[in-house]
Design a protein around this motif. Structure first.
Motif, PDB file in Angstrom:
ATOM      1  N   GLY A 199       0.885  -1.252  -0.125  1.00 28.57           N
ATOM      2  CA  GLY A 199      -0.051  -0.037  -0.070  1.00 28.57           C
ATOM      3  C   GLY A 199       0.899   1.388   0.118  1.00 28.57           C
ATOM      4  N   TYR A 200       2.143   1.342  -0.138  1.00 26.84           N
ATOM      5  CA  TYR A 200       3.074   2.095  -0.374  1.00 26.84           C
ATOM      6  C   TYR A 200       3.396   2.715  -1.746  1.00 26.84           C
ATOM      7  N   THR A 201       3.747   4.013  -2.146  1.00 28.98           N
ATOM      8  CA  THR A 201       4.213   4.162  -3.333  1.00 28.98           C
ATOM      9  C   THR A 201       5.800   3.809  -3.359  1.00 28.98           C
ATOM     10  N   SER A 202       6.305   3.781  -4.583  1.00 31.21           N
ATOM     11  CA  SER A 202       7.573   3.126  -4.809  1.00 31.21           C
ATOM     12  C   SER A 202       8.793   4.121  -4.349  1.00 31.21           C
ATOM     13  N   ASP A 203       8.392   5.417  -3.658  1.00 31.46           N
ATOM     14  CA  ASP A 203       9.529   5.835  -3.173  1.00 31.46           C
ATOM     15  C   ASP A 203       9.636   5.737  -1.400  1.00 31.46           C
ATOM     16  N   HIS A 204       8.594   5.003  -0.957  1.00 30.43           N
ATOM     17  CA  HIS A 204       8.664   4.725   0.422  1.00 30.43           C
ATOM     18  C   HIS A 204      10.121   4.174   0.986  1.00 30.43           C
ATOM     19  N   CYS A 205      10.817   3.337   0.124  1.00 30.94           N
ATOM     20  CA  CYS A 205      11.970   2.855   0.678  1.00 30.94           C
ATOM     21  C   CYS A 205      12.982   4.073   0.820  1.00 30.94           C
ATOM     22  N   GLY A 206      13.150   4.936  -0.300  1.00 30.09           N
ATOM     23  CA  GLY A 206      13.974   5.925  -0.317  1.00 30.09           C
ATOM     24  C   GLY A 206      13.734   6.943   0.639  1.00 30.09           C
ATOM     25  N   ARG A 207      12.137   7.187   1.189  1.00 27.22           N
ATOM     26  CA  ARG A 207      11.891   8.137   2.139  1.00 27.22           C
ATOM     27  C   ARG A 207      12.482   7.743   3.440  1.00 27.22           C
ATOM     28  N   ILE A 208      12.433   6.399   3.657  1.00 30.25           N
ATOM     29  CA  ILE A 208      12.687   5.792   4.865  1.00 30.25           C
ATOM     30  C   ILE A 208      14.252   5.948   5.250  1.00 30.25           C
ATOM     31  N   SER A 209      15.038   5.713   4.066  1.00 25.15           N
ATOM     32  CA  SER A 209      16.501   5.652   3.900  1.00 25.15           C
ATOM     33  C   SER A 209      16.798   7.281   3.987  1.00 25.15           C
ATOM     34  N   LYS A 210      16.485   8.033   3.421  1.00 24.74           N
ATOM     35  CA  LYS A 210      16.851   9.545   3.626  1.00 24.74           C
ATOM     36  C   LYS A 210      16.502  10.057   5.024  1.00 24.74           C
ATOM     37  N   LEU A 211      15.261   9.884   5.631  1.00 22.27           N
ATOM     38  CA  LEU A 211      15.146  10.536   7.034  1.00 22.27           C
ATOM     39  C   LEU A 211      16.045   9.615   8.195  1.00 22.27           C
ATOM     40  N   SER A 212      15.921   8.321   7.828  1.00 22.35           N
ATOM     41  CA  SER A 212      16.715   7.628   8.632  1.00 22.35           C
ATOM     42  C   SER A 212      18.373   8.255   8.815  1.00 22.35           C
ATOM     43  N   MET A 213      18.920   8.423   7.762  1.00 26.78           N
ATOM     44  CA  MET A 213      20.325   8.899   7.714  1.00 26.78           C
ATOM     45  C   MET A 213      20.448  10.269   8.231  1.00 26.78           C
ATOM     46  N   LEU A 214      19.325  11.297   8.188  1.00 27.16           N
ATOM     47  CA  LEU A 214      19.370  12.393   8.850  1.00 27.16           C
ATOM     48  C   LEU A 214      19.295  12.271  10.373  1.00 27.16           C
ATOM     49  N   VAL A 215      18.663  11.532  10.759  1.00 31.65           N
ATOM     50  CA  VAL A 215      18.478  11.086  12.192  1.00 31.65           C
ATOM     51  C   VAL A 215      20.006  10.504  12.819  1.00 31.65           C
ATOM     52  N   GLY A 216      20.474   9.539  11.739  1.00 31.75           N
ATOM     53  CA  GLY A 216      21.734   9.050  12.433  1.00 31.75           C
ATOM     54  C   GLY A 216      22.854  10.034  12.319  1.00 31.75           C
ATOM     55  N   GLU A 217      22.876  10.916  11.472  1.00 36.65           N
ATOM     56  CA  GLU A 217      23.815  11.996  11.357  1.00 36.65           C
ATOM     57  C   GLU A 217      23.768  13.269  12.516  1.00 36.65           C
ATOM     58  N   GLN A 218      22.290  13.106  12.856  1.00 34.87           N
ATOM     59  CA  GLN A 218      22.104  14.152  13.992  1.00 34.87           C
ATOM     60  C   GLN A 218      22.638  13.336  15.355  1.00 34.87           C
ATOM     61  N   LEU A 219      22.749  12.050  15.278  1.00 29.36           N
ATOM     62  CA  LEU A 219      23.150  11.334  16.604  1.00 29.36           C
ATOM     63  C   LEU A 219      24.629  11.183  16.611  1.00 29.36           C
ATOM     64  N   ALA A 220      25.112  11.738  15.425  1.00 25.68           N
ATOM     65  CA  ALA A 220      26.909  11.762  15.272  1.00 25.68           C
ATOM     66  C   ALA A 220      27.036   9.919  15.527  1.00 25.68           C
ATOM     67  N   LEU A 221      26.303   9.038  14.526  1.00 19.55           N
ATOM     68  CA  LEU A 221      27.006   7.746  14.378  1.00 19.55           C
ATOM     69  C   LEU A 221      28.037   7.836  13.603  1.00 19.55           C
ATOM     70  N   ASP A 222      29.093   6.746  13.691  1.00 15.59           N
ATOM     71  CA  ASP A 222      30.049   6.649  13.097  1.00 15.59           C
ATOM     72  C   ASP A 222      29.770   6.306  11.449  1.00 15.59           C
ATOM     73  N   SER A 223      30.848   5.963  10.672  1.00 21.68           N
ATOM     74  CA  SER A 223      30.951   5.627   9.303  1.00 21.68           C
ATOM     75  C   SER A 223      30.158   4.477   9.184  1.00 21.68           C
ATOM     76  N   GLN A 224      30.874   3.498  10.035  1.00 19.46           N
ATOM     77  CA  GLN A 224      30.081   2.177   9.818  1.00 19.46           C
ATOM     78  C   GLN A 224      28.569   1.824  10.267  1.00 19.46           C
ATOM     79  N   GLN A 225      28.488   2.642  11.227  1.00 15.96           N
ATOM     80  CA  GLN A 225      26.690   2.587  11.428  1.00 15.96           C
ATOM     81  C   GLN A 225      26.039   3.507  10.516  1.00 15.96           C
ATOM     82  N   LEU A 226      26.495   4.289   9.972  1.00 15.89           N
ATOM     83  CA  LEU A 226      25.910   5.205   8.932  1.00 15.89           C
ATOM     84  C   LEU A 226      25.364   4.022   7.627  1.00 15.89           C
ATOM     85  N   LEU A 227      26.744   3.513   7.354  1.00 17.33           N
ATOM     86  CA  LEU A 227      26.979   2.650   6.102  1.00 17.33           C
ATOM     87  C   LEU A 227      25.597   1.652   6.274  1.00 17.33           C
TER      88      LEU A 227
END
Length: 285
Positions: A116-144
């Motif tokens: 029931g999602y659009t085709s960009d759902h996965c991309g939306r989740i990934s984009k916002l997750s990465m912003l939160v991860g960077e806000q939390l100062a995750l390291d490169s391994q965690q972000l990857l």
């Protein structure tokens, strides 16, 4: 991954030259692998890439290069605008990674559309997750790993019968038990690729429905037993689900969804993740 186009330009004596094109804000990374002794070289053709470092970011522009031989740390690059680069490796990787990755991306998108999602759902989740991860100062391994896990978080739903996945009404107890298995199936699918990076993100995928208070699934993990990457996906996926029209509910407003996430801070969701998520939402206003 979506936003990434690669093509093999030349190969000989185990050496490969691979052209990469990254759409804006697409991430691409290198990680160490046991037994892997290749020289890996990147030459920027156009656009810019920024590399996360302990001191912030290093910017690579057209004509710049980066290499390691072998890779012993995790490196995560992000395109600034559209970027193109040549990736040269002294051990073959193209056929090993490209086809499996393409197949998984198609599978992940097809599952979200069926759910029931659009085709960009996965991309939306990934984009916002990465912003939160960077806000939390995750390291490169965690972000990857967060980048991959957030995109493939629901890939295990491919093993859920469609009559359960698409059921418009409430699931029975038996159907719900089957549905909850999708996070375990997701880990299994990623491990079956035998690709080190995908195998490593399997545990994150398996945990993304765990709850901070231990009432989640599949294992009832609590607080610090849950990987931070999984806790991030949990918040972001919930927000996206609440603000998206689905077959069985209408979308909430952004404000209503944020209020619900704040209400569940410390029960469903890790407090520090909620705080970072709210900070990102405030910046986006």
């Amino acid at each position: 991954m979506k936003g990434l186009t690669i093509s093999l330009l030349a190969s000989a004596d185990s050496t490969e030259i691979i052209h990469h094109k990254l759409e804006p804000n697409t991430r691409w990374g290198l990680e160490p692998e046991e037994g892997w002794i290749a020289l890996e070289y990147i030459f920027i053709l156009s656009g810019e890439l920024k590399l996360l470092t302990n001191d912030g970011f290093t910017i690579y522009k057209a004509g710049d290069s980066f290499y390691r031989g072998p890779v012993t740390e995790h490196y995560l690059f992000q395109s600034i605008g559209t970027a193109e680069f040549l990736y040269v490796t002294s051990q073959p990787v193209f056929h090993r990674y490209s086809q499996v990755s393409k197949d998984l991306v198609k599978l992940a998108i097809s599952i979200e559309q069926k759910d029931g999602y659009t085709s960009d759902h996965c991309g939306r989740i990934s984009k916002l997750s990465m912003l939160v991860g960077e806000q939390l100062a995750l390291d490169s391994q965690q972000l990857l790993r967060l980048n991959m896990a957030s995109f493939f978080h629901d890939i295990g739903k491919v093993k859920i019968p469609l009559n359960i996945l698409l059921k418009p009404g409430e699931l029975t107890e038996e159907e719900w038990m089957i549905m909850k298995s999708h996070s375990i199936y997701g880990r299994q699918l990623l491990e079956e690729t035998k690709l080190p990076l995908l195998k490593n993100v399997g545990e994150i995928v398996e945990q993304h429905h765990e709850r901070y208070d231990g009432k989640g699934y599949p294992y009832g993990l609590t607080s610090d037993d849950i990987k931070i990457e999984a806790s991030i996906i949990s918040v972001v996926d919930s927000f996206d689900a609440m603000t998206t029209d689905r077959p069985y509910h209408k979308a909430k407003s952004r404000e209503e969804a944020i209020s619900e996430i704040i209400r569940c801070r410390g029960t469903m969701y890790a407090p520090e993740v909620v705080d970072a998520f709210i900070s990102i939402q405030t910046q986006m206003n």
